[in-house]
Design a protein around this motif. Structure first.
Motif, PDB file in Angstrom:
ATOM      1  N   ARG A  17       1.156  -1.395  -0.116  1.00 21.94           N
ATOM      2  CA  ARG A  17      -0.121   0.027  -0.028  1.00 21.94           C
ATOM      3  C   ARG A  17       1.061   1.674  -0.149  1.00 21.94           C
ATOM      4  N   GLY A  20       3.697   5.671  -3.673  1.00 23.89           N
ATOM      5  CA  GLY A  20       4.086   5.182  -4.391  1.00 23.89           C
ATOM      6  C   GLY A  20       4.900   3.934  -4.141  1.00 23.89           C
ATOM      7  N   SER A 126       2.231   8.398   4.607  1.00 26.09           N
ATOM      8  CA  SER A 126       2.953   8.598   2.833  1.00 26.09           C
ATOM      9  C   SER A 126       4.957   7.931   3.020  1.00 26.09           C
ATOM     10  N   SER A 127       5.333   7.835   2.322  1.00 31.79           N
ATOM     11  CA  SER A 127       6.553   7.394   2.698  1.00 31.79           C
ATOM     12  C   SER A 127       7.885   8.613   1.912  1.00 31.79           C
ATOM     13  N   GLN A 155      -2.562   3.316   9.199  1.00 31.76           N
ATOM     14  CA  GLN A 155      -1.960   3.451   8.634  1.00 31.76           C
ATOM     15  C   GLN A 155      -0.794   3.777   9.600  1.00 31.76           C
ATOM     16  N   ASN A 203      -5.963  12.413  -0.950  1.00 34.35           N
ATOM     17  CA  ASN A 203      -5.141  11.509   0.270  1.00 34.35           C
ATOM     18  C   ASN A 203      -5.789  10.728   0.875  1.00 34.35           C
ATOM     19  N   LYS A 204      -5.997   9.837   2.076  1.00 30.50           N
ATOM     20  CA  LYS A 204      -6.346   9.156   2.520  1.00 30.50           C
ATOM     21  C   LYS A 204      -7.826  10.408   2.890  1.00 30.50           C
TER      22      LYS A 204
HETATM   23  C1  RUB Z   1      -1.519   5.705   2.097  1.00 28.72           C
HETATM   24  C2  RUB Z   1      -2.219   7.054   1.542  1.00 28.72           C
HETATM   25  C3  RUB Z   1      -0.690   8.052   1.741  1.00 28.72           C
HETATM   26  C4  RUB Z   1       0.203   8.236  -0.123  1.00 28.72           C
HETATM   27  C5  RUB Z   1       0.685   8.938  -0.153  1.00 28.72           C
HETATM   28  O1  RUB Z   1      -3.603   5.002   1.487  1.00 28.72           O
HETATM   29  O2  RUB Z   1      -2.787   7.516   1.692  1.00 28.72           O
HETATM   30  O3  RUB Z   1      -0.880   9.561   1.972  1.00 28.72           O
HETATM   31  O4  RUB Z   1      -0.416   6.949  -0.527  1.00 28.72           O
HETATM   32  O5  RUB Z   1       1.829   7.786   0.162  1.00 28.72           O
HETATM   33  P1  RUB Z   1      -4.025   3.526   1.613  1.00 28.72           P
HETATM   34  P2  RUB Z   1       3.647   7.312  -0.502  1.00 28.72           P
HETATM   35  O6  RUB Z   1      -2.918   2.793   2.834  1.00 28.72           O
HETATM   36  O7  RUB Z   1      -4.988   3.522   1.546  1.00 28.72           O
HETATM   37  O8  RUB Z   1      -2.472   2.994   0.371  1.00 28.72           O
HETATM   38  O9  RUB Z   1       3.950   8.885   0.309  1.00 28.72           O
HETATM   39  O10 RUB Z   1       3.884   6.465   0.092  1.00 28.72           O
HETATM   40  O11 RUB Z   1       3.008   7.024  -2.105  1.00 28.72           O
END
Ligand code: RUB
Length: 314
Positions: A17, A20, A126-127, A155, A203-204
């Motif tokens: 999940r 990215g 979020s990474s 999360q 976003n979430k």
């Molecule tokens: C994850 C989410 C993250 C973005 C960005 O949702 O909302 O903020 O995907 O993440 P889920 P990143 O848990 O439903 O996938 O910066 O890691 O791409």
């Protein structure tokens, strides 16, 4: 086919999940799948690749990084299977490395906006957003983070453990406490699943409430998003689809079956309009949300002509 289905399942069930990670996993799967296709008919090979691409795209509808990654790989060329495989390898590996570097670069750019002593609020996991906080901390800035739980999939627990591993002081709060704690916050840093041509971000779920509370308190909101999170199809007037997940994530099926008149709604994301966003931090620079079109056009390489031609994967 078995591994392809397994990767699709993992993305759908959120074992893999985060926008990215989903994108990199899909690119890697297409690469590995291309190596496993048997036979020597290039048309058959192309058909199988298209089938795999469509299966992966169908797993999660909101994260635009997914179709963008798939499309980056499906631009492959080759008159023979060997040539096609080589090109797929180059494109997939290029996407994956580019994506990893982008997250790192976003950290370096975004960390400049963080001052010594800042308290940052973040949401979900979020990474790209964590990369900013990690870099600020690595530069010796004394930061602390307020992280939301992020119901229903929690999360936020991933976020607090990642920050804890880095030695960053973190407080965990329930989502509904974001406004209560806003007075203690200096700035908000969050990620994105998609950025639209008019500079809205998706976003979430809760992100928009958090941004609204920050705006009310005049706190800056920084969105960390790689360029492949920008949505080319919004240039054609399309809206990003908001994924609605199973009600059992909110209330177990057993409880629900005892409440026959109750329906649980579970949208996984929401839309935050650009007026609540100070800056979108990408790997090619920190931009105001109004500049989203430039990113789609210049850095994703999408033109309206290509979009209209309906070729490739969106
Ligand atoms: C994850 C989410 C993250 C973005 C960005 O949702 O909302 O903020 O995907 O993440 P889920 P990143 O848990 O439903 O996938 O910066 O890691 O791409």
């Amino acid at each position: 086919m078995k591994q392809l289905k397994e990767t699709a399942r993992k993305i759908k069930s959120m074992e893999i999940r985060g926008a990215g990670r989903i994108a990199r996993a899909a690119a890697r799967e297409l690469l590995e799948y291309s190596q496993r296709i048997s036979g020597d008919d290039i048309d058959d090979f192309n058909k199988k690749m298209t089938f795999a691409a469509e299966m992966l795209i169908g797993t999660r509808p909101t994260a635009v990084s997914l179709p963008n990654a798939i499309r980056a790989v499906m631009r492959y060329k080759g008159g023979t299977i060997d040539e096609a495989r080589k090109d797929i390898k180059k494109l997939a590996e290029g996407f994956i490395t580019g994506s990893e570097n982008a997250v790192k670069r976003i950290g370096e750019i975004g960390a400049r906006r963080i001052r010594d002593g800042d308290t940052i609020m973040t949401h979900c996991n979020s990474s790209a957003a964590i990369s900013i906080m990690a870099e600020a901390h690595a530069q010796g800035k004394d930061i602390s983070v307020i992280a939301t739980e992020s119901r229903p999939r929690l999360q936020g627990l991933l976020t607090i453990s990642q920050l804890d591993n880095l030695g960053i002081k973190t407080s965990l709060i329930v989502d509904s406490a974001v406004r209560y704690f806003m007075k203690e916050v200096d700035l908000v840093v969050m990620g994105a699943d998609a950025v639209t041509v008019n500079g809205s971000i998706i976003n979430k779920i809760v992100t928009s409430q958090l941004a609204l509370a920050a705006h009310e308190s005049r706190k800056n909101v920084i969105i960390a998003a790689e360029t492949y999170k920008f949505s080319p199809r919004t240039l054609l007037g399309e809206l990003v689809k908001i994924e609605e997940r199973d009600s059992s994530e909110v209330l177990g099926n057993e409880k629900l079956s005892r409440l026959p008149y109750v329906r649980v709604r579970n949208p996984a994301f929401d839309v935050t309009t650009r007026e609540f966003i100070d800056l979108i931090c990408t790997e090619v620079g920190a931009i105001p949300p109004e500049m989203a079109y430039i990113i789609i056009r210049e850095f994703l390489g999408w033109g309206i002509e290509e979009l209209n031609s309906k070729q490739g994967f969106y």
